[in-house]
Scaffold this active site. Sequence first.
Site, PDB file in Angstrom:
ATOM      1  N   THR A   1     -47.196  13.329 -23.183  1.00  0.00           N
ATOM      2  CA  THR A   1     -46.452  13.947 -24.084  1.00  0.00           C
ATOM      3  C   THR A   1     -45.896  15.397 -23.481  1.00  0.00           C
ATOM      4  OG1 THR A   1     -48.445  15.043 -24.793  1.00  0.00           O
ATOM      5  CG2 THR A   1     -47.801  12.973 -25.965  1.00  0.00           C
TER       6      THR A   1
ATOM      7  N   ASP B   1     -61.755  15.612 -25.218  1.00  0.00           N
ATOM      8  CA  ASP B   1     -61.035  14.762 -23.994  1.00  0.00           C
ATOM      9  C   ASP B   1     -61.663  15.120 -22.758  1.00  0.00           C
ATOM     10  OD1 ASP B   1     -59.558  12.550 -22.963  1.00  0.00           O
ATOM     11  OD2 ASP B   1     -57.757  13.576 -22.973  1.00  0.00           O
TER      12      ASP B   1
ATOM     13  N   LYS C   1     -46.521  24.479 -19.346  1.00  0.00           N
ATOM     14  CA  LYS C   1     -46.777  23.205 -19.850  1.00  0.00           C
ATOM     15  C   LYS C   1     -45.781  23.082 -20.920  1.00  0.00           C
ATOM     16  CE  LYS C   1     -50.159  20.067 -21.881  1.00  0.00           C
ATOM     17  NZ  LYS C   1     -51.600  19.841 -22.212  1.00  0.00           N
TER      18      LYS C   1
ATOM     19  N   GLY D   1     -47.576  13.978 -18.030  1.00  0.00           N
ATOM     20  CA  GLY D   1     -48.378  13.372 -18.976  1.00  0.00           C
ATOM     21  C   GLY D   1     -47.482  12.407 -20.033  1.00  0.00           C
TER      22      GLY D   1
ATOM     23  N   THR E   1     -45.452  17.644 -19.529  1.00  0.00           N
ATOM     24  CA  THR E   1     -45.155  18.035 -18.238  1.00  0.00           C
ATOM     25  C   THR E   1     -45.457  19.446 -17.866  1.00  0.00           C
ATOM     26  OG1 THR E   1     -43.166  16.405 -18.138  1.00  0.00           O
ATOM     27  CG2 THR E   1     -43.594  17.840 -16.164  1.00  0.00           C
TER      28      THR E   1
END
Length: 749
Positions: free
Chosen positions: A63, A175, A81, A61, A65
């Site tokens: 910001t 989101d 993450k 992504g 991984t």
Amino acid sequence: MPDDERFGRRIDRTACSSCGRQVDLSAAAPLSTVGCPVCGARLFVPVQVGNFRVIALLGKGTTATAYRAVDQGLDREVAIKVMHFQHRDDEDAMARFLSEARALAALRHRNVVRIFTMGREGSLPYLVMELVGGGSIRGLITRDKFVDETLGLGIAIGVAEGLRAAHAVGIIHGDIKPANILLDEQGSPKIVDFGLARFGGLRMEREGMGTPYYVPPERIRQQDTDHRSDMYSLGATLFHLLAGQAPFDGKTVKDVLLAHVRRQARDIRDIRPFLGAKTAAVVARLLQKDPAERYPNYDELLSDLRIALARAAPAAADAPADALAAVHAAARQAAPVIPTMASPADRSPPAIARPAATAAPTKRSPAKPTDRRLRKIVLALVVGLLLVIAGIGAIVHSLRRREPPKEVAWELPRPSLPRPSLPPVQPAPSLPALQPAPAVPAPPVVERPAAPAVPVHVPATPPQPPPAPKPPEPPPALQQEKGYPETVLVGSPGNPPDSTGFGAVNYAYRIGKYEVTNAQYCEFLNAVAAEDPHGLYHGGMAGEYGGIVRKGQDGQYSYSLKEGMENKPVGFVSWYDALRYANWLTNGRENGDTESGSYTFVREGNGWKVDLPDHAALATGRAPKWVLASENEWYKAAYYDPGKPGGGGYWPFAGRSDEPPPCNINTNAPSDVGSFAGAASACGTFDQNGNMWEWNETRHGGNCGVRGGSFYLNDNVNHLRASTRYVSNPPGFKFSNYGFRVVLLGGTK
């Protein structure tokens, strides 16, 4: 590379997963991929982080991984993450990362991904979370454009349940979008990526906006947000799932954001007119510009979603109240092939598909004029022959009236016609019964494929033509039993391997001539699924593409066929369901046992472990066994032609040349099995090209493969090729265009 930039401790040697050789990785960059020097397979360069061995990349992504890792202390796979190195000094990025950890730690719900722990490696923080192996809803949309109504509503129920749990502890996700909704191996949705989550309502200042295709208007206007903002994003996601496109699009991000603020979303039934009115009303209310016009709470939203689901699939009307049961009752394990798993950190907007007209269902082509003329000629010849025989008998009988000699009755041979061939010829008018006649040579009998069997009396000693040599009988292992799926013989001469990666099959077997139909699967359900603890029935079977309706309560379920759907292939079946159906056949169809037979099911955690049999051994065994076709068995039956010059060969279209056969591809409606009578394979199977993606038994890691293409709108002729096989399907996944066919092995004396 400075120590604080490196995530994890280098592992210098690892075994190649393809050839098993040890590979020296000391010169390779950690977390990269290299080629095996022996077999050329791509290898991930692993690292060690505490008790965790990082073994694969899941996704990147903006910001962070996400990696797949093994928790060596607890012997389980997890997702890790880790924040990107360049953001380690970004206060806002760090705050979002920590916020996600806090939000997940405060939640414990089946529809929200779990967090196990948080750590720091050098200067980089990381989260250790539950690994959800079924891919994202974004992958589902990319693969299939839009989903069945019952599936979309079932997913929405699960997400709404998860959001309700978050709101109960004061969390707003911020989101919600397809990439942030994953599916587990049972098909249940799980919400991920709480990086924009906040505790309580707040303004837009300094917080991320989320993905523009699903962002609520109040967030764009920098107004207060609350749980109804997540509802708007859920509505936009549900719109995309059901319609195949986001509610708003534009040439730029600004155009999309302005559309959310200024334009009213179109009625979803303008795009998919077959959706229910209640479903359209729920989506429209979720997408209201004013939060006050949306649902005031999740209880009301869930109530309306369940009403919409019950109307879309009548069999789901009695679904339990909790979200997981609702998903399992009406959209259980429902997710199609997902080629790649989207990262939980991935924030890039999905490709938005443009509106496309829905294709009308394909109708079977009428018989050609030449076919009708041929049938008329055959019928006329048969009737004429019978009239000649009757005339001769009548003349002889009028001349001589004496006791005839002892007679022998015989009849014209009864040819076995394939089910999808020409419509049956009407029988000739019945003739007067013939009186016994003296020995008169009977005219030669011509065997005609379409002739009905008509008994004819002849003298005791008519001239007998020499018997035609009988073709060799298949071994007893392969005899067809009455009441079981119709099969065709695939002979024992082995097929050579080919360039698409398939091996030879050197034993004889019988494979289903057609895909398993709604009628056959309905019989199976009535035999074993009065309680249905394994979820063999799916609510989508009563929907737009299905053919089976369930009635009654748990423990007293009964199943019936929808009119006109009897001979269409069954859909919404998982790999597990297909194996249980094979067990039922093996156990004699009277026995309700689906746990053992050809396959043995053993409960393992929340899923199943299945022991797969050795097909070559079963083929020479004494007991007949029904199985799901292996990848190589399916491939040989579909593409190999032993009659080709030079000892046999493959249909050219199996590679990259020649034209595909007529078949049901990209029509948006399943056809009756065997509808394309002229497109049978060399061994006599139908619909291995098109109609339904078909499960193969062969496993690929923890996943399973499907083959052959289907009626679904986003399928195309390239999906018919032998080289196209989707192998990233969890075994519990179900979808409208997923079917199967069975294989019969064994029974030798």
